[in-house]
Design a protein around this motif. Structure first.
Motif, PDB file in Angstrom:
ATOM      1  N   SER A   1       0.829  -1.195   0.000  1.00 20.60           N
ATOM      2  CA  SER A   1       0.000   0.000   0.000  1.00 20.60           C
ATOM      3  C   SER A   1       0.864   1.244   0.000  1.00 20.60           C
ATOM      4  N   ALA A   2       0.213   2.400  -0.134  1.00 24.06           N
ATOM      5  CA  ALA A   2       0.949   3.654  -0.223  1.00 24.06           C
ATOM      6  C   ALA A   2       1.661   4.009   1.067  1.00 24.06           C
ATOM      7  N   ALA A   3       1.213   3.498   2.208  1.00 27.50           N
ATOM      8  CA  ALA A   3       1.845   3.800   3.488  1.00 27.50           C
ATOM      9  C   ALA A   3       3.230   3.169   3.532  1.00 27.50           C
ATOM     10  N   VAL A   4       4.235   3.991   3.818  1.00 26.71           N
ATOM     11  CA  VAL A   4       5.612   3.512   3.883  1.00 26.71           C
ATOM     12  C   VAL A   4       5.905   3.024   5.292  1.00 26.71           C
ATOM     13  N   PRO A   5       6.270   1.764   5.475  1.00 23.25           N
ATOM     14  CA  PRO A   5       6.544   1.267   6.827  1.00 23.25           C
ATOM     15  C   PRO A   5       7.798   1.910   7.400  1.00 23.25           C
ATOM     16  N   SER A   6       7.832   2.068   8.717  1.00 22.38           N
ATOM     17  CA  SER A   6       8.993   2.637   9.389  1.00 22.38           C
ATOM     18  C   SER A   6      10.120   1.614   9.422  1.00 22.38           C
ATOM     19  N   ASP A   7      11.313   2.100   9.801  1.00 27.11           N
ATOM     20  CA  ASP A   7      12.461   1.206   9.902  1.00 27.11           C
ATOM     21  C   ASP A   7      12.223   0.123  10.959  1.00 27.11           C
ATOM     22  N   ILE A   8      11.578   0.494  12.057  1.00 25.57           N
ATOM     23  CA  ILE A   8      11.279  -0.483  13.104  1.00 25.57           C
ATOM     24  C   ILE A   8      10.325  -1.554  12.571  1.00 25.57           C
ATOM     25  N   GLU A   9       9.321  -1.120  11.820  1.00 23.33           N
ATOM     26  CA  GLU A   9       8.356  -2.071  11.279  1.00 23.33           C
ATOM     27  C   GLU A   9       8.989  -3.002  10.255  1.00 23.33           C
ATOM     28  N   LEU A  10       9.907  -2.478   9.458  1.00 23.36           N
ATOM     29  CA  LEU A  10      10.589  -3.320   8.479  1.00 23.36           C
ATOM     30  C   LEU A  10      11.437  -4.386   9.166  1.00 23.36           C
ATOM     31  N   LEU A  11      12.026  -4.058  10.313  1.00 18.97           N
ATOM     32  CA  LEU A  11      12.902  -4.998  10.992  1.00 18.97           C
ATOM     33  C   LEU A  11      12.132  -5.956  11.889  1.00 18.97           C
ATOM     34  N   LEU A  12      11.176  -5.440  12.658  1.00 23.27           N
ATOM     35  CA  LEU A  12      10.455  -6.259  13.619  1.00 23.27           C
ATOM     36  C   LEU A  12       9.164  -6.843  13.061  1.00 23.27           C
ATOM     37  N   GLY A  13       8.591  -6.181  12.050  1.00 23.14           N
ATOM     38  CA  GLY A  13       7.300  -6.600  11.541  1.00 23.14           C
ATOM     39  C   GLY A  13       6.155  -5.787  12.112  1.00 23.14           C
ATOM     40  N   PHE A  14       6.414  -4.935  13.078  1.00 25.88           N
ATOM     41  CA  PHE A  14       5.393  -4.097  13.699  1.00 25.88           C
ATOM     42  C   PHE A  14       6.060  -2.827  14.200  1.00 25.88           C
ATOM     43  N   ASP A  15       5.253  -1.827  14.482  1.00 24.62           N
ATOM     44  CA  ASP A  15       5.760  -0.548  14.943  1.00 24.62           C
ATOM     45  C   ASP A  15       5.670  -0.472  16.466  1.00 24.62           C
ATOM     46  N   ILE A  16       6.459   0.434  17.057  1.00 22.68           N
ATOM     47  CA  ILE A  16       6.447   0.682  18.496  1.00 22.68           C
ATOM     48  C   ILE A  16       6.161   2.159  18.699  1.00 22.68           C
ATOM     49  N   SER A  17       5.178   2.450  19.524  1.00 20.39           N
ATOM     50  CA  SER A  17       4.664   3.817  19.620  1.00 20.39           C
ATOM     51  C   SER A  17       5.556   4.761  20.392  1.00 20.39           C
ATOM     52  N   GLY A  18       6.383   4.274  21.294  1.00 21.98           N
ATOM     53  CA  GLY A  18       7.215   5.159  22.098  1.00 21.98           C
ATOM     54  C   GLY A  18       7.987   4.384  23.139  1.00 21.98           C
ATOM     55  N   PRO A  19       8.696   5.080  24.039  1.00 22.22           N
ATOM     56  CA  PRO A  19       9.478   4.401  25.077  1.00 22.22           C
ATOM     57  C   PRO A  19       8.582   3.534  25.951  1.00 22.22           C
ATOM     58  N   PRO A  20       9.151   2.477  26.545  1.00 20.50           N
ATOM     59  CA  PRO A  20       8.336   1.574  27.373  1.00 20.50           C
ATOM     60  C   PRO A  20       7.868   2.247  28.655  1.00 20.50           C
ATOM     61  N   THR A  21       6.607   2.115  28.939  1.00 17.88           N
ATOM     62  CA  THR A  21       6.013   2.539  30.199  1.00 17.88           C
ATOM     63  C   THR A  21       5.227   1.361  30.766  1.00 17.88           C
ATOM     64  N   VAL A  22       4.810   1.479  32.014  1.00 16.35           N
ATOM     65  CA  VAL A  22       4.044   0.396  32.621  1.00 16.35           C
ATOM     66  C   VAL A  22       2.765   0.144  31.824  1.00 16.35           C
ATOM     67  N   GLY A  23       2.104   1.200  31.416  1.00 18.30           N
ATOM     68  CA  GLY A  23       0.877   1.041  30.644  1.00 18.30           C
ATOM     69  C   GLY A  23       1.116   0.368  29.313  1.00 18.30           C
ATOM     70  N   ARG A  24       2.157   0.805  28.604  1.00 16.59           N
ATOM     71  CA  ARG A  24       2.437   0.196  27.307  1.00 16.59           C
ATOM     72  C   ARG A  24       2.875  -1.257  27.452  1.00 16.59           C
ATOM     73  N   LEU A  25       3.641  -1.572  28.475  1.00 16.59           N
ATOM     74  CA  LEU A  25       4.086  -2.952  28.668  1.00 16.59           C
ATOM     75  C   LEU A  25       2.921  -3.880  28.978  1.00 16.59           C
ATOM     76  N   LEU A  26       1.893  -3.369  29.634  1.00 21.47           N
ATOM     77  CA  LEU A  26       0.776  -4.215  30.022  1.00 21.47           C
ATOM     78  C   LEU A  26      -0.361  -4.207  28.998  1.00 21.47           C
ATOM     79  N   LEU A  27      -0.540  -3.100  28.292  1.00 23.35           N
ATOM     80  CA  LEU A  27      -1.737  -2.939  27.466  1.00 23.35           C
ATOM     81  C   LEU A  27      -1.475  -2.951  25.966  1.00 23.35           C
ATOM     82  N   ASP A  28      -0.238  -2.768  25.538  1.00 23.25           N
ATOM     83  CA  ASP A  28       0.056  -2.682  24.106  1.00 23.25           C
ATOM     84  C   ASP A  28       0.268  -4.095  23.552  1.00 23.25           C
ATOM     85  N   TRP A  29      -0.839  -4.805  23.319  1.00 29.09           N
ATOM     86  CA  TRP A  29      -0.770  -6.223  22.993  1.00 29.09           C
ATOM     87  C   TRP A  29      -0.578  -6.457  21.503  1.00 29.09           C
ATOM     88  N   ARG A  30       0.174  -7.511  21.193  1.00 28.26           N
ATOM     89  CA  ARG A  30       0.299  -8.040  19.832  1.00 28.26           C
ATOM     90  C   ARG A  30       0.506  -9.550  19.980  1.00 28.26           C
TER      91      ARG A  30
END
Length: 694
Positions: free
Chosen positions: A358-387
């Motif tokens: 698609s027209a959306a260009v994946p980020s470098d993180i997405e190209l390497l890991l297969g998914f994107d990461i929204s920001g630095p790890p926090t308690v909320g992101r570690l517990l709620l950011d599921w994949r």
């Protein structure tokens, strides 16, 4: 395979009794069918590859030539077919054919293992041939240049696909050699695991390693490869066993029918998800070569599903009642040829250019890991950011559901089961799910310190709760036992597996201690970590390894399930306390490190992790401090089990003492009666004995 039909006439009974012998041409039915499968798969793969766009189109690369262009998909089709045959024949020996006493292979199981050896030799040869072919096809140049040792070494270092073919070649050769001497089902099971490991690296090649969501593509491809191997190889093995008229064909047919149904569902769903990840729009299915091949493969799979339904409805029933087997044989031959055509389409599909994204260009993180990461790890992101981890996630959910079903069956028939064990099992499953599928699992692939948290949960916390759940004991209480004269089932297989030589070897105190402690140093202080951290499959292998080794270690120490070795509590305590200094040294070594591990992978991966050494030292602190809670839990559990063991021994001793005292009183009473009788006889010497005729 021809090796499987030399020892007796194919239609002769397995007990060696006299039976009519078919003409010589029938002796080679399975071998001829296998060769026909190879011919169909190879020719179709080459023909389709000649008509579609190649997968790799990089300007400036030299042309590899028509030989490489056509030979690569053809050899790949042969590789896929022989891998499936190896796995299928080993599955027949381990799962389909009931063993004899003490786990020894039956005649059918022995022949299946020998056939797996022949298939594995061809598999190894095809894998070796794919190493230079893949290098020449991917990076250009002639096939002669790709055959040099330096080129092979370079290809192994830069290409996951080439590395996977080399691993498969080594494992296939080992299976081919060891299968010639295997006589027991547990060792055949070890060969089956080895063959499946040889199949798995192919999941990271081809389209699965491209663009975003490749973690989902790799996971679904693993399901796809295992399902195809079990389905295709299992049917060929069933065909061979039917031609040989081995014993218990009705049981073998029922087991294959259940396995094939599961494999069909797995293959269909995983193929659908994998294709959906690759397609940017629905109309790509008919507007691109890739989509048209996907449709062709889907049509073949639907045809196979209909044939499988006909098998289940009609022909499989005739295998155990002495009816005419020719309808099954004819339908099975047609089915395996269609399977071969499906493998040929799949080989061409792996080399076909995927549709543009698609027209959306994946980020470098997405190209390497297969998914994107929204920001630095926090308690909320570690517990709620599921994949979801599509391998371990569904596995632990299924394990929890099956456990609850077993508990329910026990209670419905009036038996009790500890609520503490149920809570422990469900808690362990939840920990595995959180460590692999929550934000913790997502960030573990991008930051070493988070990776170490996930490692500690998988290797030290979750296994403790899982072994306290007692899943083997629950299974043995729920599953029905085979009656005298019946074929052994799953319950007997579990008992045999627990007491097998493989399990007995792995549960030796020195072996399990070396596995648990050595894993830390072998993974992190060798080039192994650098090799695995850069791929999703490497992360998956590490997670499974940590979980399996931790389960094995704590099973020996505090497991409530039966083990092949009875260890004294002091030995168990020694195993626990002996690991502490090694674990502390591991954590301190990381805390005092001055060079970052896998720096090429972590550098620039996420913008907030700029000081890799500090993050690595934090991971060492986590590893050093994470032992306290598990040690406390294990010591409490071990002392509680020790106390219960002493109580049981004391009660047993009391029963023995009471029984012994009662026996002494009875002996004294009998002696008294005997003395009285003797004195009476002395006083009345002329008394007529009872029964005397005078």
């Amino acid at each position: 395979m021809s090796e499987t039909v030399r020892t007796q006439p194919l239609d002769g009974p397995a007990d060696g009794s006299a039976a009519p012998v078919e003409p010589v041409r029938a002796r080679w039915t399975v071998s001829v069918t296998t060769l026909a499968m190879a011919l169909v798969a190879v020719c179709l793969a080459i023909g389709l590859a000649a008509t579609v766009s190649p997968r790799v189109l990089i300007p400036g690369l030299p042309d590899a030539g028509r030989l490489v262009e056509y030979a690569t998909p053809g050899v790949k089709a042969l590789f896929d077919l022989t891998a499936a045959l190896t796995v299928g024949w080993l599955l027949a020996a381990v799962v389909l054919v009931p063993p004899r006493e003490q786990g020894r292979l039956d005649v059918g199981g022995y022949r299946a293992v020998r056939a797996a050896s022949l298939a594995a030799w061809v598999w190894a040869a095809a894998a070796l041939a794919l190493v230079p072919l893949t290098y020449a096809d991917t990076y250009g140049g002639s096939l002669v240049d790709a055959l040099s040792a330096d080129t092979v070494i370079q290809g192994v270092s830069v290409s996951d696909a080439i590395r996977g073919y080399l691993i498969a070649a080594v494992l296939a050769a080992l299976v081919a050699v060891l299968a010639r001497v295997v006589l027991r089902r547990p060792w055949a099971g070890a060969l089956l695991v080895m063959a499946l490991i040889g199949v798995l690296p192919q999941a990271v090649g081809g389209h699965a390693a491209q663009s975003g969501d490749h973690d989902v593509a790799v996971d679904t491809m693993i399901y796809h490869l295992v399902g195809v191997s079990a389905w295709v190889g299992g049917l060929v093995a069933l065909l061979g066993l039917v031609r040989q008229r081995v014993a218990h064909l009705d049981v073998i047919a029922r087991r294959y029918s259940a396995m094939a149904l599961v494999a069909f569902v797995v293959v269909a769903l995983s193929g659908l998800i994998n294709a959906w990840v690759r397609l940017a729009a629905v109309n790509d299915l008919w507007l691109t070569d890739y989509g048209r091949l996907v449709l062709a493969k889907a049509a073949l799979l639907i045809t196979l599903g209909l044939l499988g339904w006909r098998h289940r409805a009609r022909t499989l029933r005739t295998l155990g009642d002495g009816s005419d087997r020719r309808p099954f044989l004819r339908l099975a031959v047609v089915e395996v040829l269609i399977m071969a055509a499906t493998l040929g389409v799949a080989a061409a599909l792996a080399r076909t250019a995927s549709p543009p994204t698609s027209a959306a260009v994946p980020s470098d993180i997405e190209l390497l890991l297969g998914f994107d990461i929204s920001g630095p790890p926090t308690v909320g992101r570690l517990l709620l950011d599921w994949r979801i981890d599509w391998i371990l996630g569904p596995a632990v959910v299924a394990a929890a559901v099956l456990y609850l079903v077993g508990v329910r069956r026990l209670r419905r028939r009036g038996d009790d089961w500890s609520r503490g064990r149920t809570a422990a099992w469900l808690g362990g499953c939840a920990m595995v799910l959180v460590a692999t599928s929550s934000g913790l699992g997502r960030y573990a692939e991008a930051q070493f310190s988070i990776h170490m948290i996930a490692h500690m949960v998988l290797g030290m916390m979750a296994p403790i709760l899982l072994v306290l759940g007692g899943p083997t004991t629950l299974a043995l209480r729920v599953l029905p036992a085979a009656r005298r004269g019946e074929v052994s089932g799953l319950r007997e297989a579990i008992v045999a597996g627990v007491h097998s030589p493989v399990t007995r070897f792995l549960t030796h105190p020195l072996i399990v201690f070396a596995l648990f402690i050595g894993s830390f140093f072998a993974v992190y202080f060798t080039p192994l970590f650098d090799a695995m951290i850069g791929s999703h499959l490497g992360h998956l292998i590490m997670n499974v390894h940590f979980l399996a080794v931790g389960y094995l270690y704590y099973w020996v120490i505090i497991g409530v399930d039966p083990t092949p070795r009875r260890l004294q509590p002091l030995v168990k305590l020694g195993l626990l306390l002996g690991a502490l200094p090694f674990h502390a040294f591991f954590g301190l070594a990381l805390m005092n490190s001055h060079t970052a591990m896998a720096a090429g992978y972590y550098t620039g991966l996420v913008p907030w992790n700029t000081d890799l050494v500090s993050d690595q030292r934090l991971g060492g602190a986590i590893a050093w401090g994470a032992t306290e809670i598990p040690i406390i839990i294990v010591v409490i559990a071990l002392l509680a089990q020790w106390a219960k063991s002493d109580e049981r021994e004391a009660a047993r001793s009391d029963r023995t003492t009471t029984r012994g005292a009662a026996d002494d009183e009875l002996d004294a009473y009998n002696a008294m009666l005997a003395g009285l009788a003797e004195r009476q006889r002395v006083r009345q010497p002329d008394a007529v004995p009872p029964g005397d005729g005078r």
